[in-house]
Scaffold this motif. Structure first.
Motif: not given
Ligand SMILES: [Zn+2]
Length: 297
Positions: A101-116
């Motif tokens: 929740p403290r992440d401020r630098s991400s502009r796009l997040l793509v979550g993958l089924e293997d947790g990455r």
């Protein structure tokens, strides 16, 4: 700052790590880097990453859309593409776990089924990196790709074609960084290329003779290929925040020229610096440093 070699190694490493992986979620947090709204990012959920590749200084993530009923949309298109421009301070990085929740630098997040999680992150205060989600048949028609010149690497064309591309009364340093003229070169690699070709940054493109065009063509291809080969050896996932750029001239003003030993000089602009060797590139002339001349005025 990421230019063709840095974007190329990013694409290669991510392609090897991600091809065939299914997407669980996609979000664009914070200030909106996402420049498109149709299709929505949720269209990626449950679909598979087919490949990651490079166009100019852009990254493209191809997504296979699984349509079990065989239904195609009106355009006959069954795949999507994320088109990403890192601008000056963006990185596309792959992590083992989701951002907290403290992440401020991400502009796009793509979550993958293997947790990455694949993240477009941006450093510094400027928020300029951007993403478009396009149907794959829209990709090459997108303004940012359709206006690109030929790829600087692996082959910008033969010397005669390069001479034609650069046939404008503008300095080579400006022309080579113009993505409409040739795609992939920016402020770092242009200094290395012009030094390698033994050409002045201020020589006008329209004044190039055939031998100079040949030297320049060889310098573009060899310099960029050398950088990519260096990264293949030096870099693995996770991609570091700072890549070790193998530069010999750019940012090395004041140091000896690696070829002739003369002191490398620089011309400072507001937000960038041109570095060059007076002996190898400008017949011994030291170009006027605008920053100094402004201070002295
Ligand atoms: Zn030199």
């Amino acid at each position: 700052m990421p230019e063709l070699p840095e974007v190329e190694i990013t694409a290669r490493l991510l392609d090897r790590a991600l091809a065939g992986t299914r997407v669980e979620y996609a979000r664009a947090p914070g200030i909106n880097a996402l420049k498109t709204f149709d299709p929505p990012l949720s269209a990626l959920e449950g679909q598979s990453i087919a490949a990651v590749h490079r166009r100019g200084k852009h990254l493209v993530v191809d997504i296979d859309v699984d349509r079990r009923d065989g239904d195609r949309d009106e355009a006959g298109c069954v795949s999507l593409a994320l088109l990403i421009h890192l601008m000056s301070a963006g990185r596309l990085q792959l992590y083992d776990k989701p951002a907290g929740p403290r992440d401020r630098s991400s502009r796009l997040l793509v979550g993958l089924e293997d947790g990455r999680e694949l993240r477009l992150r941006e450093f510094g205060s400027k928020q300029a990196a951007w993403v478009k989600l396009l149907r794959s048949d829209e990709l090459e028609r997108d303004d940012s790709l359709k206006t690109l010149g030929p790829e600087a690497w692996p082959d910008p064309g033969d010397p005669a074609r390069l001479k034609d591309l650069l046939a404008a009364p503008r300095p080579l340093h400006t022309l080579l960084r113009d993505q409409h003229v040739v795609a992939g070169i920016g402020r770092s690699w242009v200094d290395e290329i012009l030094w390698q070709a033994r050409l002045s940054p201020y020589k006008r493109g329209s004044d190039l003779d055939e031998d100079e065009a040949r030297r320049l063509r060889d310098a573009i291809v060899e310099t960029l290929a050398g950088a990519i080969a260096h990264y293949e050896q030096a870099i693995q996932l996770p991609l570091p925040d700072k890549l070790p750029l193998p530069l010999q001239v750019h940012r090395h003003q004041g140091e000896p020229c690696p070829r002739c030993g003369a002191t490398l000089e620089a011309v400072h602009f507001e937000d960038y610096v041109i570095a060059y060797c007076p002996t190898c590139q400008t017949d011994g002339r030291v170009l006027k440093d605008r920053r100094l001349s402004r201070l002295l005025r």
